[in-house]
Scaffold this active site. Structure first.
Site, mmCIF file in Angstrom:
data_model
loop_
_atom_site.group_PDB
_atom_site.id
_atom_site.type_symbol
_atom_site.label_atom_id
_atom_site.label_comp_id
_atom_site.label_asym_id
_atom_site.label_seq_id
_atom_site.Cartn_x
_atom_site.Cartn_y
_atom_site.Cartn_z
ATOM 1 N N GLU A 52 -3.921 -9.045 0.042
ATOM 2 C CA GLU A 52 -4.492 -8.857 1.376
ATOM 3 C C GLU A 52 -5.996 -8.903 1.205
ATOM 4 O O GLU A 52 -6.547 -8.215 0.338
ATOM 5 C CB GLU A 52 -4.047 -7.497 1.920
ATOM 6 N N GLU B 240 0.842 -1.211 0.000
ATOM 7 C CA GLU B 240 0.000 0.000 0.000
ATOM 8 C C GLU B 240 0.871 1.253 0.000
ATOM 9 O O GLU B 240 0.709 2.151 0.821
ATOM 10 C CB GLU B 240 -0.963 -0.007 1.178
HETATM 11 C C1 GAL Z 1 -4.221 -2.802 5.288
HETATM 12 C C2 GAL Z 1 -2.734 -2.736 5.568
HETATM 13 C C3 GAL Z 1 -2.356 -3.682 6.676
HETATM 14 C C4 GAL Z 1 -3.294 -3.499 7.838
HETATM 15 C C5 GAL Z 1 -4.701 -3.732 7.380
HETATM 16 C C6 GAL Z 1 -5.736 -3.651 8.471
HETATM 17 O O1 GAL Z 1 -4.668 -1.762 4.524
HETATM 18 O O2 GAL Z 1 -2.002 -3.077 4.427
HETATM 19 O O3 GAL Z 1 -1.035 -3.442 7.071
HETATM 20 O O4 GAL Z 1 -3.134 -2.223 8.333
HETATM 21 O O5 GAL Z 1 -5.004 -2.757 6.426
HETATM 22 O O6 GAL Z 1 -7.022 -3.783 7.930
#
Ligand code: GAL
Length: 877
Positions: free
Chosen positions: A569, A487
């Protein structure tokens, strides 16, 4: 790499794998004996574990007027082996810190804390450390920490090259030996080596290490201190360089495999040397990782003449016939080989060096997804942070093995090392157990996410950090992708494309065999960075942010038709183990909020597993969306385990709600939803909620079952509430109209019309006793091994009392100590080392470590007012 750590690792890996054997036959292995803690001396190369016997002090105000900006020009030359362009020159004159009292051998450190590494200075608390955010876990990770130790060196040692290998220290390390600034390494997640040779002397040598953690340096709990293993490496001046071998396997089939090997040999001596280098390949023992039997192939011996102060490298190639391939269980086996390189001069061995590797093909197909050895492997992955729950960031192989085992039983076949290089042992374990790894290095580039994060040093350190990381990890067969960013704020801009392309160039110059990826949460499919990447990694947006089902998989697939796509993710669902909040949404995914799955007063989230952050989705929605796009190659769920910090949605808590498994290692209901999808052939059904609701008699209390079956029938006190068929891409059966009445709910699941699995939940009585169990009762007395002891508070029938919150105190007799306790409650601020803690959802965990050299029984007793005490006996030795 033949060293005491690996011995230790091999053994504990084995123990875990042995446990897995009883549950999942695919993780098979044999037994071995635990190795010694300290030293493995080979005649030619010694890699000495120097974790024991350090002195430590932490300062919240700067005690020495040093800082990275003062030390920088002396620290930067430590990066020289990992820079392709102009090297740094060490400044002349007296380095900073030479007059600081802590670097002097005369300094009296008697009043400092005595400890062994790995060490996390923050984890003991207390919570609510001034200035430390909820995101960073409210623990005192900030400040300056000094570590001191005396190293004794012999005259023979001084004839060798002496290196200090630090697997990870948080952060901005600077190292002095005998008052001389040797160098350092700022990024707390990377491993690094410093050359002690110029400053070493016979007898006592004073080593002093300064670490410096600013506030707001991280979005999550960074931990603090020398939190990974530390080694003293003694080698002949002619030796295989750090990360000095590189194995590639350009052709692999069931019939034969071509193995290419590069060996880099350094001569740090004062005379030119003529050496012979030969490498034999052996099959690695599945349990120990040691070479077995006769060599299966030998790289042709080569002679090199290496001038003083220079290096030579050689490349050669062999064929292995009928190779045993490496691949992920359950359909494949993680077979490993070991290349044993011997360097000799005048017929005497001067160095031996081992490289473990695996033979496999990886195909990244834009339409079919990931193929390992030609077989499609759907990526069933989890993202995880580096902390290990209540022991904090202090690395422990056994604690990580336990996490791998628990997640492996769920069907998890891949890990993303979010968002930083893992401990070296992480990859050893993944190789051995057969997990795929998405190995990631950065959470930021030039633009900050928090004030003092890595962006401050990105320009100077991105190249050496990246080269170091790739060289360290590139021989591991488990690594299937290199992650250059998560991100990244620059992801949509042209700068993102420029930096991404520079980083990719670095990766490819170190390892052209694996794809480069970066996790994109907001970039569009035509962003410059997307064009640079080999794998398109989508965070959340692929399935559609929040409750939206308009995902970006199709636009990325059509803009990048030749690139594999995965959800780097996914989900960011939130829940608290054993907590159920009413009413329950009828949707398959909802944003958590007050009255909608969340209780901001209790700081808890419902475990119906339908609630997520505003950008995330329940697992159910992710499954349905992934299945809509046949080219989607899988997902890395945020997260496998709960972790310290980032307590979204309740910033006042101590730890996350994201985990499929809570921080103590107790699975949440969600675990069984993933198991149902990820292990379709494993007969299972899991019912929720618990069935003890004295305040809900007559009220609608939805009953859900997670199962790999295709039909299920629920019975409430023996009366059918209906037999249901599972809809496509769902693994949840729901009976949303059930009205609570005391008694029993029972589910029978069917597959192909035949009974597949059953589960029940009963209304329980008062707590009457504690069941105490240890995950392992035979533990090594090596100062590293751990036993995880759980207590369940149960009623007279032995059923878990879900509301039990009794205060329990652990005590111990025998040669060990209670390292920490936990209950998985994100809102519990009892400090982790406390032997007393309230049960949560009826469960509690205590982590026990035998002393170094311990032998005999360790009795762990749980006591709680009004309940009989319960004990379990561990055998150390
Ligand atoms: C994402 C991020 C992660 C964590 C996650 C929590 O956007 O890449 O590191 O923060 O959100 O939802």
């Amino acid at each position: 790499m033949l060293n005491s750590f690996l011995r230790r690792y091999r053994v504990s890996a084995l123990l875990v794998v042995g446990l897995l054997l009883s549950v999942i036959p695919q993780y098979a292995a044999a037994r071995a004996v635990q190795g010694p803690r300290a030293v493995e001396a080979a005649s030619t190369r010694e890699r000495v574990d120097i974790n024991a016997g350090w002195k430590f002090a932490r300062f919240t105000t700067n005690p020495d007027s040093l800082s990275y900006s003062v030390l920088k020009s002396w620290v930067l030359p430590s990066a020289n082996n990992f820079i392709n362009g102009t090297k740094y020159t060490r400044p002349s004159g007296t380095p900073p810190g030479s007059n600081v009292q802590y670097v002097q051998s005369t300094f009296d450190d008697k009043s400092w804390e005595s400890l062994d590494l790995p060490h996390d200075w923050a984890v003991k608390g207390p919570f609510n450390a001034p200035g430390v955010s909820g995101g960073e876990g409210r623990l005192p990770s900030n400040g300056v920490g000094w570590y001191r130790k005396t190293l004794t060196l012999t005259k023979d040692d001084l004839a060798k090259s002496l290196f200090l290998d630090i697997d990870g220290a948080m952060s901005y390390s600077a190292v002095w030996l005998n008052g001389n600034l040797v160098g350092g390494w700022p990024y707390g997640y990377n491993s690094f080596r410093l050359d002690l040779t110029p400053y070493a002397k016979e007898g006592a040598n004073q080593i002093a290490i300064r670490l410096d953690n600013a506030l707001t340096s991280s979005r999550w709990y960074p931990g603090a201190g020398i939190y990974r293993n530390v080694w003293l490496v003694k080698v002949n001046p002619v030796h295989v360089r750090q990360y000095g071998t590189y194995v590639t396997t350009p052709k692999v089939s069931a019939q034969s495999a071509t193995v290419n090997l590069v060996v880099n040999v350094d001569n740090t001596g004062t005379t030119s040397q003529q050496v012979d280098v030969v490498t034999e390949v052996h099959l690695a023992d599945a349990a120990t990782g040691n070479p077995t039997g006769n060599a299966v192939a030998t790289f042709p011996a080569k002679s090199l003449t290496i001038a003083q102060g220079s290096s030579q490298s050689l490349s050669s190639s062999i064929t292995i016939n009928s190779p045993l391939l490496w691949g992920p269980p359950p359909t494949q086996k993680p077979n490993l080989y070991v290349a044993v390189t011997t360097v000799s001069a005048a017929n005497a061995t001067v160095d031996t060096y081992e490289t473990r590797f695996g033979l496999r093909t990886l195909t990244y197909d834009a339409n079919k997804g990931l193929l390992v050895n030609g077989e499609h492997v759907y990526v069933q992955g989890t993202c995880n942070h580096h902390d290990l729950g209540s022991i904090g960031s202090a690395f422990n192989t056994r604690a990580l093995e336990r996490q791998f085992k628990i997640l492996g039983e769920m069907g998890n076949n891949a890990f993303r090392t979010s968002h930083n290089p893992p401990a070296p042992e992480f990859l050893e374990l993944a190789d051995r157990m057969g997990f795929l790894v998405y190995d990631e290095i950065f959470d930021v580039w030039q633009q900050a996410k928090t004030t003092n994060d890595f962006h401050l040093i990105f320009n100077d350190w991105s190249e050496p950090d990246l080269r170091n990381f790739i060289r360290r990890d590139r021989n591991h067969p488990s690594v299937v992708a290199w992650g250059i960013g998560n991100e990244i704020p620059e992801q949509s801009s042209s700068t993102g494309g420029t930096i991404g392309s520079r980083l990719k160039g670095i990766v490819q110059s170190e390892d052209p065999t694996r794809p480069v990826t970066s996790a994109l949460n907001s970039a569009g499919s035509n962003a410059a960075l997307v064009g640079v990447l080999d794998i398109v990694g989508l965070n959340y947006q692929g399935e559609g942010l929040g409750t939206s089902t308009s995902g970006s998989y199709p636009s990325f697939h059509s803009a990048q038709p030749n690139k594999m796509i995965w959800s780097s993710e996914s989900s960011s669902a939130v829940s608290t183990r054993g907590t159920y909040i009413f009413p329950v949404t009828s949707a398959n995914s909802a944003t958590v909020g007050t009255g909608s799955g969340g209780n901001p007063t209790a700081l808890q989230v419902s475990a119906y597993e339908l609630y997520a952050t505003s950008w995330g989705s329940s697992p159910d929605k992710v499954f349905a969306q992934q299945d809509k796009y046949p080219y989607a190659s899988g997902e890395f769920v945020w997260t496998g385990f709960d972790y310290i910090g980032e307590p979204t949605p309740y910033d006042t808590s101590r730890s996350s709600y994201f985990g499929i498994v809570d921080m103590a290692g107790f699975p949440k209901d969600r675990y069984y939803l993933y198991q149902a999808r990820w292990r379709p052939d494993f007969p299972m059904v899991h019912l929720l909620p618990h069935w003890t609701w004295p305040d809900r008699v007559g009220q609608v209390t939805p009953v859900h079952a997670f199962s790999s079956a295709d039909e299920a029938e629920l019975f409430v006190n023996g009366v059918s509430a209906g037999r249901k068929k599972r809809a496509a891409s769902t693994w949840r059966f729901r009976w949303d109209d059930v009205k609570y009445q005391a008694g029993e709910i029972h589910v029978v699941a069917y597959k192909g019309g035949k009974e597949w699995a059953t589960d029940s939940k009963k209304t329980v009585g008062a707590a009457t006793k504690m069941n105490i169990t240890a995950d392992r009762t035979e533990i090594a007395g090596d100062g590293y091994d751990l036993s995880f002891v759980s207590v369940a508070i149960v009623d007279a029938n032995g059923d878990l009392v879900p509301s039990a919150s009794n205060n329990v105190t652990f005590s111990i007799t025998g040669p060990g100590k209670i390292v920490s306790t936990d209950n998985g409650n994100p809102a519990d601020f009892t400090v982790f080392p406390s032997p007393s803690r309230k049960a949560f959802g009826g469960l509690l965990l205590s982590i026990i470590r035998p002393n170094v050299g311990a032998s005999g029984d360790i009795v762990v007793t749980a006591s709680s007012s009004g309940l009989p005490s319960a004990s379990v006996t561990l055998h150390a030795g």
